[in-house]
Design an enzyme around this catalytic site. Sequence first.
Site, PDB file in Angstrom:
ATOM      1  N   ARG A  27       0.834  -1.209   0.000  1.00  0.00           N
ATOM      2  CA  ARG A  27       0.000   0.000   0.000  1.00  0.00           C
ATOM      3  C   ARG A  27       0.864   1.253   0.000  1.00  0.00           C
ATOM      4  O   ARG A  27       0.582   2.211  -0.717  1.00  0.00           O
ATOM      5  CB  ARG A  27      -0.964   0.011   1.195  1.00  0.00           C
ATOM      6  CG  ARG A  27      -2.078  -1.020   1.064  1.00  0.00           C
ATOM      7  CD  ARG A  27      -2.988  -1.017   2.270  1.00  0.00           C
ATOM      8  NE  ARG A  27      -2.212  -1.337   3.462  1.00  0.00           N
ATOM      9  CZ  ARG A  27      -2.568  -1.024   4.700  1.00  0.00           C
ATOM     10  NH1 ARG A  27      -3.699  -0.372   4.927  1.00  0.00           N
ATOM     11  NH2 ARG A  27      -1.828  -1.360   5.726  1.00  0.00           N
ATOM     12  N   ASN A  46      -6.194  -2.859   1.757  1.00  0.00           N
ATOM     13  CA  ASN A  46      -6.165  -4.315   1.871  1.00  0.00           C
ATOM     14  C   ASN A  46      -7.594  -4.831   1.934  1.00  0.00           C
ATOM     15  O   ASN A  46      -8.453  -4.222   2.573  1.00  0.00           O
ATOM     16  CB  ASN A  46      -5.432  -4.741   3.147  1.00  0.00           C
ATOM     17  CG  ASN A  46      -3.930  -4.580   3.051  1.00  0.00           C
ATOM     18  OD1 ASN A  46      -3.366  -4.486   1.966  1.00  0.00           O
ATOM     19  ND2 ASN A  46      -3.280  -4.546   4.195  1.00  0.00           N
TER      20      ASN A  46
END
Length: 99
Positions: A27, A46
């Site tokens: 990320r 996620n």
Amino acid sequence: MSTAGHDADDVRMTAWVRGQVQGVGFRWYTRANALRVGGLTGFVANLRDGRVQVVAEGPRAGCEELLAWLRGADTPGRVDGVTEIWDAPRGGYRGFESR
């Protein structure tokens, strides 16, 4: 659908990344690359099933550059595949964030 605040050439790309992509800085690097590309808003998050979802809005060329990075060899972890859909931008994002 309102496109206020968007160029006519702006798009929304939603991508789902499969593989070993959680717990490896995916990320953080995705956000950093979206900021490097520039002109993109959206988020990376996620998912419970182990995938990572990326939503990017902005110029199509920028979204395609981010998508190419997601599919490339420079991503952290291991990407087994990326599925994406294209749509009209919805807006409402401030910058590009990691969720």
